[in-house]
Design an enzyme around this catalytic site. Structure first.
Site, PDB file in Angstrom:
ATOM      1  N   GLU A   1     -33.485  42.141 -34.020  1.00 48.86           N
ATOM      2  CA  GLU A   1     -33.061  41.766 -35.382  1.00 48.86           C
ATOM      3  C   GLU A   1     -34.279  41.459 -36.229  1.00 48.86           C
ATOM      4  O   GLU A   1     -35.180  40.732 -35.802  1.00 48.86           O
ATOM      5  CB  GLU A   1     -32.184  40.507 -35.385  1.00 48.86           C
TER       6      GLU A   1
ATOM      7  N   GLU B   1     -29.609  34.983 -28.969  1.00 44.68           N
ATOM      8  CA  GLU B   1     -30.116  33.705 -29.467  1.00 44.68           C
ATOM      9  C   GLU B   1     -29.528  32.474 -28.772  1.00 44.68           C
ATOM     10  O   GLU B   1     -28.774  31.696 -29.371  1.00 44.68           O
ATOM     11  CB  GLU B   1     -29.914  33.618 -30.990  1.00 44.68           C
TER      12      GLU B   1
END
Ligand code: BGC
Length: 447
Positions: A353, A166
């Site tokens: 995720e 991220e």
């Protein structure tokens, strides 16, 4: 009732990250990370929580692996704490750090679980932050050296690698919003960092290839989806600016070799420019073996002047929200996966995720987290829809194996399918654990 069936070769896993679960923050020569500093700064983390002990997985990894084995997963995504390997970020290696990850990876392999290793899930060595962190290009160099050490050390043992988790959080959330370590609030700084992260990613992929490392390498950007409130051009453009920032800012340079021009112009109007140096875009545009997608939520957005970074106002639509306040929006999962495939081609994708925060506590020994099960059913159904549509999904990693240190929310938010009592460190399987176990073992579920 519908049967949601997955392809035969679908890989099922769970995911965690070093600072969120390991604890042992001051043991075996580990250096400090920016998250040690941030979490020990009063007012930064809810309830003043920190990751000093967390789930204590540094000492309890064997127990955690038994939970994974019983669950039946074939892959586990974890991250390495850079300051365990290089306590000062670069220079001298800490052999105890390498030893720990060898023991851990060996234990996974002995139990038939394949490791997927994230090299950077936010715990930058504090020593590097002290010299400017990701805003300083020396950090890019240090990262590639750290990655090289890991590739050489674990070549053949770890065959799935992720450079960065991220990058949007590492740059804009941590350095513009200021909600994560190191907690800066500066748009130019965040933009510089976003670019340096992409350069670090690309050079690491180059190094991986140069070394002839066995296996595959990718990275895992954020992908919150934004749906326009109406089809008015202003609303559509406002939402696309958000998507362009979440998705294209971090993916176009990798796949296409350029930044989205509309955002480059948007930032320029705010006096912010990218620090591109000669050769950078070529370094960034390295073929990757897979794309990691982290997806949690979607939002409905509407144009509103001077709102947020992109003049996009979030509209409350009354959707169910998880206990962290994020709207449950499985169509966004479908949309983002379709969008990236349309844009970048049929790249192999791991859902690195996906999961939900619900804070259910044990009652008479069981944790009845029905809402998490529902969330997973909805999102896995969306996933099966994109698979049917031809999107190249290779695997799914549920976030998270265990309740853990949820960054600025500390221990107040629980994402695990295994409950952790932070006083006793006792692990307790939730209902969602048993539900996921059936999915993993059957490769289908009934909905
Ligand atoms: C991060 C995880 C985090 C999860 C839930 C992702 O942004 O990669 O570390 O715990 O979302 O917030």
């Amino acid at each position: 009732m519908t049967i949601i069936q997955f392809p035969k070769d679908m890989k099922w896993g769970t995911a965690t990250a070093s600072y969120q679960i390991e604890g042992a923050a001051f043991e075996d020569g580990r250096g400090l990370s920016i998250w040690d500093t941030f979490s020990h700064t009063p007012g930064k983390v809810v309830n003043g929580d920190n990751g000093d002990v967390a789930c204590d997985s540094y000492h309890r990894y064997e127990e955690d692996i038994q939970l994974m084995k019983e669950l039946g997963i074939s892959v586990y995504r974890f991250s390495v704490a850079w300051p365990r390997i290089f306590p000062n970020g670069k220079g001298e290696i800490n052999p105890k750090g390498l030893e720990f990850y060898h023991k851990f990876v060996n234990a996974l392999l002995e139990n038939g679980i394949e490791p997927m290793c994230t090299l950077y899930h936010w715990d930058l060595p504090q020593a590097l932050q002290d010299t400017g962190g990701w805003a300083n290009r020396d950090t890019v160099k240090a990262f590639v050296e750290y990655a090289e050490t890991m590739f050489k050390e674990f070549n053949g043992k770890i065959k799935k690698w992720i450079t960065l988790n991220e990058p949007l959080c590492i740059s804009y959330i941590a350095n513009y919003v200021g909600a994560h370590a190191p907690g800066n609030k500066d748009l130019q700084l965040a933009t510089d960092i976003s670019h340096h992260l992409l350069v670090a990613h690309g050079r690491t992929v180059q190094k991986f290839r140069e070394l002839g490392t066995k296996g595959e390498i990718g990275y895992a950007p954020n992908t919150t989806w934004f749906e326009p409130f109406s089809n008015r051009l202003e609303d559509v453009e406002a939402c696309y600016r958000e998507i362009d920032h979440q998705v294209r800012w971090f993916m176009d340079p990798v796949f296409i070799g350029e930044y989205p021009q509309n955002l480059v112009d948007w930032f320029k109007e705010k006096g912010v420019e990218l620090p591109i140096e000669k050769g950078d875009m070529d370094s960034i545009q390295q073929p990757i073996d897979f794309l990691g997608i982290n997806y949690y939520a979607g939002q409905i957005g509407r144009y509103k002047e001077n709102t947020g970074l992109f003049d996009c106002e979030i509209v409350e639509m009354g959707y169910d929200r998880t206990d962290i306040g994020w709207p449950v929006y499985p169509d966004g999962f479908y949309n983002v996966l379709s969008y990236v495939t349309e844009r970048y081609g049929n790249v192999p994708i791991y859902i690195t995720e996906n999961g939900a925060c619900y804070n259910d506590e044990p009652v008479s020994g069981t944790v009845k987290d029905a809402k998490r099960i529902k969330y997973l059913q909805q999102h896995l159904t969306a996933l099966s829809r994109v698979i049917e549509s031809g999107v190249n999904i290779k695997g799914y990693f549920l976030w998270s194996m265990l309740d853990n240190f949820e960054w600025a929310e500390g221990f107040s938010k629980r994402f695990g399918i295994v409950h952790v009592d932070y006083n006793t460190l006792v692990r307790r399987k939730k209902d969602s654990y048993y539900w996921y176990k059936k999915v993993v073992n059957n490769n289908w579920f009934e909905y």
